[in-house]
Write an enzyme that holds these catalytic residues in place. Structure first.
Site, PDB file in Angstrom:
ATOM      1  N   SER A  14      37.119  12.455   1.470  1.00  0.00           N
ATOM      2  CA  SER A  14      36.703  13.150   2.694  1.00  0.00           C
ATOM      3  C   SER A  14      35.578  14.139   2.477  1.00  0.00           C
ATOM      4  CB  SER A  14      37.897  13.872   3.331  1.00  0.00           C
ATOM      5  OG  SER A  14      38.457  14.816   2.427  1.00  0.00           O
ATOM      6  N   ARG A  73      31.492  17.919  -3.605  1.00  0.00           N
ATOM      7  CA  ARG A  73      30.985  19.253  -3.921  1.00  0.00           C
ATOM      8  C   ARG A  73      30.327  19.219  -5.301  1.00  0.00           C
ATOM      9  NH1 ARG A  73      35.820  18.136  -4.218  1.00  0.00           N
ATOM     10  NH2 ARG A  73      35.998  18.441  -1.972  1.00  0.00           N
ATOM     11  N   ASP A  86      39.046  10.687 -10.193  1.00  0.00           N
ATOM     12  CA  ASP A  86      39.338  12.072  -9.841  1.00  0.00           C
ATOM     13  C   ASP A  86      40.760  12.485 -10.216  1.00  0.00           C
ATOM     14  OD1 ASP A  86      40.521  10.551  -7.834  1.00  0.00           O
ATOM     15  OD2 ASP A  86      39.354  11.420  -6.202  1.00  0.00           O
ATOM     16  N   THR A  87      41.711  11.547 -10.189  1.00  0.00           N
ATOM     17  CA  THR A  87      43.066  11.907 -10.612  1.00  0.00           C
ATOM     18  C   THR A  87      43.115  12.198 -12.102  1.00  0.00           C
ATOM     19  OG1 THR A  87      43.961  10.485  -8.874  1.00  0.00           O
ATOM     20  CG2 THR A  87      45.487  11.234 -10.564  1.00  0.00           C
TER      21      THR A  87
END
Length: 485
Positions: A12, A15, A235-236
């Site tokens: 979603s 950054r 990312d996990t």
């Protein structure tokens, strides 16, 4: 001292985050934030990968304006999705989003040739209808034939910045194409797809230096001189590295669009029982495995918020939920109907009506239904993890955006009877940064990195309260009945 910059992109939002190590403490500075999301066209779901690349460049321009002249840079994103490159290194077509429905027919077709039991024995990867194995099976044969190589999303972004092609192993493991024994792409699975091994770049370990960003990009966009370091690109995997664990027996819950609950192990656990309960053995950094369960997470409340026109913020939805009696209505969070419904709120209401429960009407009732169901889900999987691993967890670490949800964190502690340590919310960016700092020699290893996080960021502890045991026991029984439908 050289700066470290993490590019951290979720389903979603994305950054760029600066990490600075000063006086034994690690501080974060958000440089740039941008939206992400898939769009639907002609019956398919696609990511705007060019938008993500432009936002990375924009973020690096901002970094330069902040005075960052030189830095290391690591990238992490979600898993399983990929880009195809032709012989000239150009992308073929668009990048499908994993919520696309094209794989639904592919799953039974794959299993008709190679039963899932056999796939799991090879890979240890849980069944999800959007695993890359099924996506590639469903992909247009002409496009695959034209493709010289297949890069997962973070590998493709590294390629755009560096011109170098990799297959980073923590993300590659989620494809359900890697063999646990050989630790390479499995020949039988590649034959099933009709793909040679050469379609995939060499497997690359987190912490590998990838060299500088392309000079023409530095000149054209006035960027810092970036030395690219291969992060744990899933990312996990980065989030788990960013867990500030200190106890001997701990469980992590990476709480974002998905909730990933599991343990860090030195060996995989691909037993028949693990397969039956649909646990996965994704590869982690530094020789570890992430033995975990995927749960539909904050995606549920994100979609409900959209249904209400985004008139309620997430904190307000938590407040509204707190005013509703607990356990009124419950859902099976992992039911496929919640993967990509036309309208999440109506799908939740239909589920409750079909199972003879009160139908949630107000935003607070819908939110309470979601949070109660997630807490009960976490409890179920904590018990399963204990049975599968033979180890009783002492602490549940909740990291990611869900660590900000005090209602859910406290309720999880109450339902499970296990203390919850919540935070930090930016664990994924922190795990990305730790790999860079280990690679550059700024810190020694991941143990030192986790202690550094613990000393640098506030951690909120939630101790199980004296909630009426009869109420919780009745809710657990109702929830177990729902899961057994």
């Amino acid at each position: 001292m050289r700066d470290n910059v993490a590019v951290d992109i979720g389903a979603s939002s994305g950054r760029l985050v600066r990490g600075e190590l000063r006086d034994g403490r690690l501080s974060l500075q958000e440089i740039h934030r941008f939206d992400n999301g898939f769009s639907e066209r002609n019956g398919h779901c696609y990511w705007d990968i060019d938008h993500l690349y432009r936002e990375i460049l924009r973020g690096l321009q901002k970094a330069k304006k902040l005075g960052i002249e030189r830095c290391t840079l690591g990238i992490d994103t979600w898993a399983v999705d990929y880009a195809l490159l032709d012989g000239k290194g150009e992308r073929i077509g668009e990048v499908y989003a994993y919520r696309d429905s094209r794989t639904f027919k592919a799953v039974p077709q794959v299993h008709a040739v190679l039963p899932f039991r056999r796939i799991y024995e090879k890979t240890g990867i849980q069944h999800l209808p959007f695993n890359t194995l099924y996506q590639l099976f469903a992909h247009d044969r002409g496009e695959l034939a034209r493709a010289e190589q297949i890069l997962l999303v973070p590998d493709y972004l590294y390629y755009l910045l560096s011109g170098r092609r990799i297959s980073e192993m923590t993300n590659a493991s989620t494809t359900a194409l890697l063999n646990l024994q050989s630790r390479e792409y499995d020949p039988e699975l590649l034959r099933l797809l009709g793909l040679p091994r050469s379609k995939f770049p060499a497997l690359t370990e987190p912490g590998t230096p990838l060299g500088p960003i392309q000079e023409e990009l530095v000149r054209a966009y006035d960027l810092p001189e970036c030395e690219l370091i291969v992060a744990a690109t899933h990312d996990t995997a980065s989030a788990v590295l960013g867990v500030p664990a200190s106890s001997a027996s701990w469980v992590y819950l990476s709480s974002g669009t998905w909730s990933l609950i599991g343990v860090e192990r030195q060996t995989p656990l691909a037993t028949p029982q693990a397969m039956e309960l649909n646990y996965t053995n994704e590869w982690g950094a530094y020789g570890t495995y992430r033995f975990l369960k995927n749960i539909m997470g904050m995606w549920l409340i994100q979609e409900v918020r959209k249904d209400y026109g985004k008139q309620h913020g997430y904190a307000e939805l938590v407040e509204l939920a707190q005013a509703v009696p607990p356990f009124r209505s419950l859902i099976d969070c992992n039911d496929d109907r919640f993967l990509h419904p036309a309208q999440m709120t109506e799908e939740i209401r239909r589920f409750c009506a079909a199972t003879g429960q009160p139908v949630p009407d107000t935003p607070g009732e819908v939110a309470r239904c979601i949070f109660d169901s997630l807490a009960l889900s976490y409890d179920v999987y904590l018990q399963e993890l204990e049975r599968l691993t033979g180890q009783k967890p002492e602490t549940l670490h909740i990291v990611g955006g869900g660590a900000n949800n005090g209602l859910l964190c406290q309720w999880t502690a109450d339902v499970s009877g296990i203390p919850v340590e919540a935070g930090p919310t930016e664990s994924t960016a922190l795990g990305n940064l730790l790999v860079q700092m280990i690679s550059s020699g700024a810190i020694r290893d991941i143990g030192e990195g986790r202690e550094l996080i613990r000393q640098s960021f506030p951690i909120q502890t939630y101790v199980p309260r004296g909630t009426p045991s009869g109420q919780i026991a009745e809710a657990k029984k109702r929830f177990a009945d729902l899961l057994a439908r």
